[in-house]
Scaffold this motif. Structure first.
Motif, PDB file in Angstrom:
ATOM      1  N   GLY A  28       0.653  -1.062  -0.071  1.00  0.00           N
ATOM      2  CA  GLY A  28      -0.083  -0.028   0.237  1.00  0.00           C
ATOM      3  C   GLY A  28       0.841   1.410   0.214  1.00  0.00           C
ATOM      4  N   LEU A  29       0.656   2.200   1.037  1.00  0.00           N
ATOM      5  CA  LEU A  29       0.956   3.517   0.852  1.00  0.00           C
ATOM      6  C   LEU A  29       2.013   3.729   2.017  1.00  0.00           C
ATOM      7  CD1 LEU A  29      -1.854   5.967  -0.396  1.00  0.00           C
ATOM      8  CD2 LEU A  29       0.227   5.091  -1.778  1.00  0.00           C
ATOM      9  N   ASN A  30       2.306   2.516   2.750  1.00  0.00           N
ATOM     10  CA  ASN A  30       2.982   2.455   4.031  1.00  0.00           C
ATOM     11  C   ASN A  30       4.517   2.847   3.991  1.00  0.00           C
ATOM     12  OD1 ASN A  30       0.865   1.459   5.464  1.00  0.00           O
ATOM     13  ND2 ASN A  30       1.261  -0.595   4.775  1.00  0.00           N
ATOM     14  N   PRO A  31       4.992   4.072   4.421  1.00  0.00           N
ATOM     15  CA  PRO A  31       6.281   4.662   4.123  1.00  0.00           C
ATOM     16  C   PRO A  31       7.435   3.458   4.720  1.00  0.00           C
ATOM     17  CG  PRO A  31       5.337   5.448   6.212  1.00  0.00           C
ATOM     18  CD  PRO A  31       4.310   4.621   5.540  1.00  0.00           C
ATOM     19  N   VAL A  32       8.190   3.126   3.990  1.00  0.00           N
ATOM     20  CA  VAL A  32       9.511   2.123   4.247  1.00  0.00           C
ATOM     21  C   VAL A  32      10.626   2.866   3.753  1.00  0.00           C
ATOM     22  CG1 VAL A  32      10.323  -0.094   4.147  1.00  0.00           C
ATOM     23  CG2 VAL A  32       8.023   0.351   4.277  1.00  0.00           C
ATOM     24  N   SER A  33      11.734   2.942   4.409  1.00  0.00           N
ATOM     25  CA  SER A  33      13.060   3.404   3.896  1.00  0.00           C
ATOM     26  C   SER A  33      13.988   2.116   4.240  1.00  0.00           C
ATOM     27  CB  SER A  33      13.575   4.644   4.707  1.00  0.00           C
ATOM     28  OG  SER A  33      13.638   4.182   6.041  1.00  0.00           O
ATOM     29  N   ILE A  34      15.103   2.570   3.152  1.00  0.00           N
ATOM     30  CA  ILE A  34      16.248   1.453   3.270  1.00  0.00           C
ATOM     31  C   ILE A  34      17.275   2.383   3.536  1.00  0.00           C
ATOM     32  CG2 ILE A  34      17.797  -0.173   2.257  1.00  0.00           C
ATOM     33  CD1 ILE A  34      15.560  -1.236   0.979  1.00  0.00           C
ATOM     34  N   ASP A  35      18.198   2.154   4.846  1.00  0.00           N
ATOM     35  CA  ASP A  35      19.288   2.773   4.977  1.00  0.00           C
ATOM     36  C   ASP A  35      19.034   4.606   4.858  1.00  0.00           C
ATOM     37  OD1 ASP A  35      20.653   0.852   5.767  1.00  0.00           O
ATOM     38  OD2 ASP A  35      21.599   0.368   3.732  1.00  0.00           O
ATOM     39  N   GLY A  36      17.886   4.762   5.371  1.00  0.00           N
ATOM     40  CA  GLY A  36      17.226   6.347   5.126  1.00  0.00           C
ATOM     41  C   GLY A  36      16.711   6.928   3.946  1.00  0.00           C
ATOM     42  N   GLU A  37      16.966   5.958   2.986  1.00  0.00           N
ATOM     43  CA  GLU A  37      16.341   6.332   1.369  1.00  0.00           C
ATOM     44  C   GLU A  37      15.020   5.830   1.392  1.00  0.00           C
ATOM     45  OE1 GLU A  37      17.294   5.425  -3.136  1.00  0.00           O
ATOM     46  OE2 GLU A  37      18.834   5.078  -1.659  1.00  0.00           O
ATOM     47  N   LEU A  38      13.931   6.673   1.326  1.00  0.00           N
ATOM     48  CA  LEU A  38      12.479   6.220   1.125  1.00  0.00           C
ATOM     49  C   LEU A  38      12.378   5.398  -0.246  1.00  0.00           C
ATOM     50  CD1 LEU A  38      10.020   6.574   2.780  1.00  0.00           C
ATOM     51  CD2 LEU A  38       9.380   8.596   1.251  1.00  0.00           C
ATOM     52  N   LEU A  39      11.561   4.388   0.036  1.00  0.00           N
ATOM     53  CA  LEU A  39      11.053   3.660  -1.006  1.00  0.00           C
ATOM     54  C   LEU A  39       9.831   4.145  -1.719  1.00  0.00           C
ATOM     55  CD1 LEU A  39      11.767  -0.267   0.105  1.00  0.00           C
ATOM     56  CD2 LEU A  39      13.258   1.331  -0.864  1.00  0.00           C
ATOM     57  N   THR A  40       9.980   4.041  -3.101  1.00  0.00           N
ATOM     58  CA  THR A  40       8.742   4.871  -3.615  1.00  0.00           C
ATOM     59  C   THR A  40       8.049   3.862  -4.890  1.00  0.00           C
ATOM     60  OG1 THR A  40      10.483   5.684  -5.184  1.00  0.00           O
ATOM     61  CG2 THR A  40       9.578   7.029  -3.450  1.00  0.00           C
ATOM     62  N   GLY A  41       7.378   2.975  -4.369  1.00  0.00           N
ATOM     63  CA  GLY A  41       6.734   2.003  -5.596  1.00  0.00           C
ATOM     64  C   GLY A  41       7.414   0.821  -6.196  1.00  0.00           C
ATOM     65  N   ARG A  42       8.811   0.767  -5.945  1.00  0.00           N
ATOM     66  CA  ARG A  42       9.289  -0.405  -6.548  1.00  0.00           C
ATOM     67  C   ARG A  42       9.919  -1.295  -5.478  1.00  0.00           C
ATOM     68  NH1 ARG A  42      14.202   1.787 -10.499  1.00  0.00           N
ATOM     69  NH2 ARG A  42      12.558   2.191 -11.839  1.00  0.00           N
ATOM     70  N   ASP A  43       9.856  -2.341  -5.726  1.00  0.00           N
ATOM     71  CA  ASP A  43      10.558  -3.321  -5.020  1.00  0.00           C
ATOM     72  C   ASP A  43      11.925  -3.107  -4.973  1.00  0.00           C
ATOM     73  OD1 ASP A  43       8.141  -4.628  -5.072  1.00  0.00           O
ATOM     74  OD2 ASP A  43       8.490  -6.543  -5.965  1.00  0.00           O
ATOM     75  N   ARG A  44      12.624  -3.550  -3.906  1.00  0.00           N
ATOM     76  CA  ARG A  44      14.307  -3.148  -3.898  1.00  0.00           C
ATOM     77  C   ARG A  44      14.905  -4.371  -3.337  1.00  0.00           C
ATOM     78  NH1 ARG A  44      15.574   2.175  -3.245  1.00  0.00           N
ATOM     79  NH2 ARG A  44      17.697   1.442  -2.865  1.00  0.00           N
ATOM     80  N   ILE A  45      16.101  -4.527  -3.890  1.00  0.00           N
ATOM     81  CA  ILE A  45      16.665  -5.876  -3.437  1.00  0.00           C
ATOM     82  C   ILE A  45      17.272  -5.344  -2.094  1.00  0.00           C
ATOM     83  CG2 ILE A  45      18.854  -7.131  -4.142  1.00  0.00           C
ATOM     84  CD1 ILE A  45      18.436  -6.593  -6.936  1.00  0.00           C
ATOM     85  N   LEU A  46      17.487  -6.627  -1.352  1.00  0.00           N
ATOM     86  CA  LEU A  46      17.749  -6.387  -0.139  1.00  0.00           C
ATOM     87  C   LEU A  46      19.673  -7.047   0.024  1.00  0.00           C
ATOM     88  CD1 LEU A  46      14.766  -7.312   2.514  1.00  0.00           C
ATOM     89  CD2 LEU A  46      16.096  -5.220   2.294  1.00  0.00           C
ATOM     90  N   SER A  47      20.173  -6.405   0.862  1.00  0.00           N
ATOM     91  CA  SER A  47      21.571  -6.886   0.900  1.00  0.00           C
ATOM     92  C   SER A  47      21.805  -7.030   2.520  1.00  0.00           C
ATOM     93  CB  SER A  47      22.819  -6.011   0.593  1.00  0.00           C
ATOM     94  OG  SER A  47      22.609  -5.765  -0.947  1.00  0.00           O
ATOM     95  N   SER A  48      22.385  -8.027   2.833  1.00  0.00           N
ATOM     96  CA  SER A  48      22.617  -8.418   4.343  1.00  0.00           C
ATOM     97  C   SER A  48      23.044  -7.085   4.999  1.00  0.00           C
ATOM     98  CB  SER A  48      23.584  -9.514   4.475  1.00  0.00           C
ATOM     99  OG  SER A  48      23.557 -10.019   5.924  1.00  0.00           O
ATOM    100  N   GLY A  49      22.773  -6.648   6.136  1.00  0.00           N
ATOM    101  CA  GLY A  49      23.069  -5.399   6.683  1.00  0.00           C
ATOM    102  C   GLY A  49      22.236  -4.333   6.452  1.00  0.00           C
ATOM    103  N   ASP A  50      21.440  -4.282   5.461  1.00  0.00           N
ATOM    104  CA  ASP A  50      20.325  -3.240   5.248  1.00  0.00           C
ATOM    105  C   ASP A  50      19.559  -2.958   6.331  1.00  0.00           C
ATOM    106  OD1 ASP A  50      21.467  -2.707   2.653  1.00  0.00           O
ATOM    107  OD2 ASP A  50      19.760  -3.592   1.708  1.00  0.00           O
ATOM    108  N   LEU A 109      16.044  -1.540   7.408  1.00  0.00           N
ATOM    109  CA  LEU A 109      14.503  -1.254   7.113  1.00  0.00           C
ATOM    110  C   LEU A 109      14.233  -0.015   7.944  1.00  0.00           C
ATOM    111  CD1 LEU A 109      12.871  -4.230   5.862  1.00  0.00           C
ATOM    112  CD2 LEU A 109      14.191  -2.757   4.420  1.00  0.00           C
ATOM    113  N   GLY A 110      13.648   1.188   7.739  1.00  0.00           N
ATOM    114  CA  GLY A 110      12.885   2.191   8.443  1.00  0.00           C
ATOM    115  C   GLY A 110      11.469   2.066   8.484  1.00  0.00           C
ATOM    116  N   ILE A 111      10.882   1.538   9.498  1.00  0.00           N
ATOM    117  CA  ILE A 111       9.435   1.628   9.598  1.00  0.00           C
ATOM    118  C   ILE A 111       8.935   2.407  10.835  1.00  0.00           C
ATOM    119  CG2 ILE A 111       7.524  -0.113   9.887  1.00  0.00           C
ATOM    120  CD1 ILE A 111       8.901  -2.203   8.225  1.00  0.00           C
ATOM    121  N   ALA A 112       8.219   3.228  10.715  1.00  0.00           N
ATOM    122  CA  ALA A 112       7.768   4.046  11.930  1.00  0.00           C
ATOM    123  C   ALA A 112       9.148   4.607  12.365  1.00  0.00           C
ATOM    124  CB  ALA A 112       6.914   3.274  12.859  1.00  0.00           C
ATOM    125  N   ASN A 113       9.157   4.451  13.981  1.00  0.00           N
ATOM    126  CA  ASN A 113      10.489   5.007  14.502  1.00  0.00           C
ATOM    127  C   ASN A 113      11.345   3.763  14.620  1.00  0.00           C
ATOM    128  OD1 ASN A 113       9.558   7.896  14.591  1.00  0.00           O
ATOM    129  ND2 ASN A 113       8.223   7.237  16.262  1.00  0.00           N
TER     130      ASN A 113
END
Length: 280
Positions: free
Chosen positions: A65-87, A89-93
């Protein structure tokens, strides 16, 4: 796969409690629902906030949906993102770390191979200056600059073909970032006032921090910088080799080149060589 080799996610709640869970199947739900695989009971977390799933042998995160998620501080915008070990995820606080033992082992194997092969090479007797890659030029100029860079780069990296994208060349390039930053810091210290790098770039800021802490110090967020560069190279490789999406690959490699502007730094060499071949 043995249980200990399965990926996992973990985070520390505001109350200081650590929660963690292994990813046992092909899908893993993060959310506040009682059916979520990693349940986070917080007002800003949706029932199905994010989904981690296996795609073509890689782990990716998908925003629900429209739930905000970031990877290492970079906000995801509608596209699946590959995860690397150590990444992270920012969800809520919360900061949720993804760990993949298989990927960690592969990185270590690639790093060991590069190190072992480098030991068989003759060490340089003198240091050569690091040259910088301009941000905008044609593919012909890129090719000429790459030839110059390949002739000047240290023997430690000559055993890796940075003209080809692979897990090994990505890991080798990322492992060289601390040395690149240290060289940039040393060059900056020797040439006060020189503005060879964009002072606002992460690379420049990290080299300045390393200069301030001394050669025995280390920027506290170098691992996050390495993770970002690795992720962009991974995205480019997947777009190029699996999705056959040249625009997406060029975009990822261009971002790597902007993140790491030093011509002799392997991460820049790898990204620039791929851009030249892709016509970027």
């Amino acid at each position: 796969m043995f249980q200990s080799q399965k990926p996992s996610v973990s985070c520390v709640t505001p109350s200081g409690k650590t929660i963690a869970a292994r990813i046992k199947g092909e899908f893993f739900v993060i959310g506040s629902s009682s059916e979520a695989d990693l349940r986070i009971n917080a007002p800003d977390v949706a029932d199905r906030h994010a989904l981690i799933r296996r795609v073509d042998g890689r782990w990716v995160v998908q925003v629900e949906g429209l739930n905000p998620v970031s990877i290492d501080g970079e906000l995801l915008t509608g596209r699946d993102r590959i995860l690397s070990s150590g990444d992270k995820l920012g969800i809520a606080n919360l900061e949720i770390e993804f760990t993949d033992p298989v990927e960690v082992a592969a990185r270590e194997k690639a790093r060991k191979k590069v190190t072992d092969e480098a030991r068989n090479q003759e060490k340089p007797t003198t240091e050569r200056p690091i040259y910088l890659l301009p941000m905008a030029f044609g593919s012909a100029t890129v090719s000429l600059l790459l030839l110059l860079a390949l002739a000047l780069k240290d023997p430690d990296t000559k055993t890796v073909d940075f003209g080809k994208i692979s897990t090994g060349s990505i890991e080798a390039a990322v492992s060289e970032l601390p040395a690149c930053l240290a060289a940039a810091a040393e060059r900056r210290a020797g040439t006060p006032g020189q503005r060879e790098l964009d002072l606002r770039s992460p690379y420049s800021l990290l080299s300045r921090e390393l200069q301030a802490t001394g050669q025995d110090g280390s920027p506290k967020d170098i691992s996050a910088f390495q993770a970002t560069v690795r992720r962009k190279l991974d995205e480019g490789m997947r777009a190029e080799t699996e999705l056959n999406d040249k625009p997406m690959a060029r975009d990822a490699y261009q971002q790597v080149r902007e993140l790491v502007p030093d011509l002799r730094c392997p991460a820049n060499l790898l990204a620039s060589s791929r851009l030249a071949e892709l016509g970027g």
